[in-house]
Design a protein around this motif. Structure first.
Motif, PDB file in Angstrom:
ATOM      1  N   ALA A   1       0.832  -1.207   0.000  1.00 49.66           N
ATOM      2  CA  ALA A   1       0.000   0.000   0.000  1.00 49.66           C
ATOM      3  C   ALA A   1       0.868   1.258   0.000  1.00 49.66           C
ATOM      4  N   PHE A   2       1.943   1.246   0.780  1.00 46.43           N
ATOM      5  CA  PHE A   2       2.864   2.384   0.757  1.00 46.43           C
ATOM      6  C   PHE A   2       3.468   2.556  -0.633  1.00 46.43           C
ATOM      7  N   THR A   3       3.859   1.442  -1.241  1.00 45.39           N
ATOM      8  CA  THR A   3       4.452   1.516  -2.575  1.00 45.39           C
ATOM      9  C   THR A   3       3.486   2.130  -3.574  1.00 45.39           C
TER      10      THR A   3
ATOM     11  N   GLY B   1       9.415  -0.447  -9.496  1.00 45.29           N
ATOM     12  CA  GLY B   1       9.645  -1.876  -9.344  1.00 45.29           C
ATOM     13  C   GLY B   1      10.663  -2.177  -8.266  1.00 45.29           C
ATOM     14  N   LYS B   2      11.715  -1.372  -8.204  1.00 42.33           N
ATOM     15  CA  LYS B   2      12.732  -1.560  -7.171  1.00 42.33           C
ATOM     16  C   LYS B   2      12.172  -1.284  -5.782  1.00 42.33           C
ATOM     17  N   VAL B   3      11.351  -0.226  -5.687  1.00 44.70           N
ATOM     18  CA  VAL B   3      10.750   0.114  -4.397  1.00 44.70           C
ATOM     19  C   VAL B   3       9.844  -1.015  -3.928  1.00 44.70           C
TER      20      VAL B   3
ATOM     21  N   VAL C   1       8.368  -4.956  -0.098  1.00 50.00           N
ATOM     22  CA  VAL C   1       7.651  -6.192   0.201  1.00 50.00           C
ATOM     23  C   VAL C   1       8.613  -7.269   0.693  1.00 50.00           C
ATOM     24  N   GLY C   2       9.808  -7.335   0.095  1.00 48.83           N
ATOM     25  CA  GLY C   2      10.768  -8.350   0.501  1.00 48.83           C
ATOM     26  C   GLY C   2      11.144  -8.248   1.969  1.00 48.83           C
ATOM     27  N   VAL C   3      11.540  -7.059   2.418  1.00 46.77           N
ATOM     28  CA  VAL C   3      11.959  -6.911   3.806  1.00 46.77           C
ATOM     29  C   VAL C   3      10.776  -7.016   4.762  1.00 46.77           C
TER      30      VAL C   3
ATOM     31  N   ILE D   1      14.777   7.208  -1.495  1.00 42.66           N
ATOM     32  CA  ILE D   1      13.441   7.764  -1.260  1.00 42.66           C
ATOM     33  C   ILE D   1      13.494   8.947  -0.302  1.00 42.66           C
ATOM     34  N   ASP D   2      14.496   8.958   0.565  1.00 40.65           N
ATOM     35  CA  ASP D   2      14.547   9.963   1.631  1.00 40.65           C
ATOM     36  C   ASP D   2      15.219  11.272   1.217  1.00 40.65           C
ATOM     37  N   LYS D   3      15.466  11.481  -0.081  1.00 42.15           N
ATOM     38  CA  LYS D   3      16.154  12.701  -0.518  1.00 42.15           C
ATOM     39  C   LYS D   3      15.375  13.967  -0.182  1.00 42.15           C
ATOM     40  N   GLU D   4      14.037  13.882  -0.205  1.00 45.83           N
ATOM     41  CA  GLU D   4      13.208  15.052   0.061  1.00 45.83           C
ATOM     42  C   GLU D   4      12.582  15.023   1.450  1.00 45.83           C
ATOM     43  N   ALA D   5      13.093  14.161   2.323  1.00 43.79           N
ATOM     44  CA  ALA D   5      12.543  14.074   3.674  1.00 43.79           C
ATOM     45  C   ALA D   5      12.725  15.401   4.404  1.00 43.79           C
ATOM     46  N   LYS D   6      11.742  15.756   5.216  1.00 45.80           N
ATOM     47  CA  LYS D   6      11.763  17.031   5.938  1.00 45.80           C
ATOM     48  C   LYS D   6      11.845  16.779   7.440  1.00 45.80           C
TER      49      LYS D   6
END
Length: 367
Positions: free
Chosen positions: A169-171, A185-187, A192-194, A296-301
């Motif tokens: 759902a997050f993906t 696809g990588k995300v 899901v794998g982890v 994914i965290d490049k734009e994290a605030k």
């Protein structure tokens, strides 16, 4: 899997917030029935007054266990999401509210999970996990033998599946509104794998907790009460019917007290959050690890509550790490318990008023 601010853009976060708010509104109505119980005495208010503190305790317990990150792979940890556990113990509608209360306390007091991403987190960790887990649990309960072991096994499977479902759902939300350009696809594969591995830990915790409560008070496990046949307990090698709550009020009998279970649960939550949490894994959880590895965290605030006295699950100005974390955990358990129990009590009392109004109307008509 607490999503911070900046992972999902503002429009999608807003839509997720609206959907989450609608889910909470629906859950408030459904929770009135779950907290009120099914007996006539419950409709009079006694059921809600007895079950509301237990629902608050479930929220506090989930808060405590979420502090216990466990290792799942090299450099990665996981923690309980709690949707399956809450849904099976207190019902799916009340379960959504339990997780929502936990996420609200974590976001406001501990700067865990973004405030602008609160709707995303409620939708993902609260609604998706609860709905998926409870639907699967009920499906399995309908085909498996009505025994304690089968019920515990169903809770294991339901909890296991709910975690990668939340990752998926997050993906999906990231695919629609992610703030970085990363191949989806990588995300999906990484998330899901982890989270399948994390789901194994979730399943073990859920099954152990559900099994423990069924062993002493099967009448308080919502998922077990809903079975179409009597729940069986194995005692001295023989299967016997588990005690069930009376469907009709008995004037001469007092309601069975929940104080012992409530006290045991509270002490357990305080020990887990106040002491055991110090030994939890310090590795990043599944989402944090994937976010770092995939960019994914490049734009994290920064979190709006990053200067909170309890930010990052520590008490400001307390230098001893063990004491600081323990105090923060105990405060979190207490705050979640008070807020959760208060909210559930109000919800259950609302049902009492709704049930009393038709009765009063019928009395007036007869007069």
């Amino acid at each position: 899997m607490h999503v911070p601010d900046g992972f999902i853009n503002a429009p999608v976060s807003a839509v997720a917030g609206v959907v989450a708010a609608a889910a909470v509104a629906v859950s408030l109505k459904g929770a009135r029935r779950e907290l009120g119980g099914t007996s006539r005495s419950s409709a009079a208010g006694s059921g809600g007054e007895r079950t509301a503190p237990l629902a608050g305790l479930v929220a506090a317990f989930i808060f405590a266990v979420q502090m216990l990150n466990f290792p799942v792979a090299a450099g990665t940890s996981g923690h309980l999401l709690g949707g399956a556990l809450a849904a099976i113990l207190v019902g799916p509608y009340t379960g959504v509210l339990c997780i929502s209360v936990v996420l609200l306390m974590q976001g406001i007091l501990f700067a865990d999970g973004g405030l602008t991403a609160l709707g995303v987190n409620v939708l993902d960790m609260g609604v998706v996990t609860t709905v998926v887990a409870y639907a699967l649990f009920r499906g399995l309960a309908g085909v498996l033998p009505r025994t304690r072991r089968s019920t515990t096994a169903a809770s294991f499977v339901a909890a296991l599946v709910s975690v990668p479902a939340a990752a998926a759902a997050f993906t999906l939300m990231y695919w629609i509104g992610g703030t970085t350009d990363i191949p989806i696809g990588k995300v999906f594969t990484a998330m899901v794998g982890v989270h399948v591995l994390i789901g194994l830990g979730e399943a073990a915790i859920t099954a152990l907790t559900v099994g423990a409560v069924i062993a002493v008070r099967p009448d308080l496990v919502h998922g077990a009460r809903g079975l179409t046949a009597p729940l069986k307990l194995r005692i001295d090698g023989e299967l016997v019917d588990a005690p069930a709550p009376a469907r009709e009020p008995v004037a001469a009998a007092a309601p069975r007290s929940n104080r012992g279970l409530w006290a045991t649960g509270l002490v357990t939550a305080l020990v887990l959050a106040g002491f055991v949490s110090f030994y939890a894994s310090a590795n990043p959880d599944g989402l944090e690890k994937v976010a770092t590895d995939q960019g994914i965290d490049k734009e994290a605030k920064d979190h709006a509550a990053k200067d909170s006295p309890l930010a990052d699950y520590g008490v400001k100005d307390v230098s001893d790490a063990r004491l600081s974390g323990g105090l923060a955990g105990a405060i979190g358990v207490g705050a979640t318990l008070v807020v959760g129990s208060g909210a559930f009590y109000v919800v259950s009392r609302r049902r009492t008023k709704d049930a009393a109004a038709p009765a009063a109307s019928r009395t007036g008509e007869k007069v």
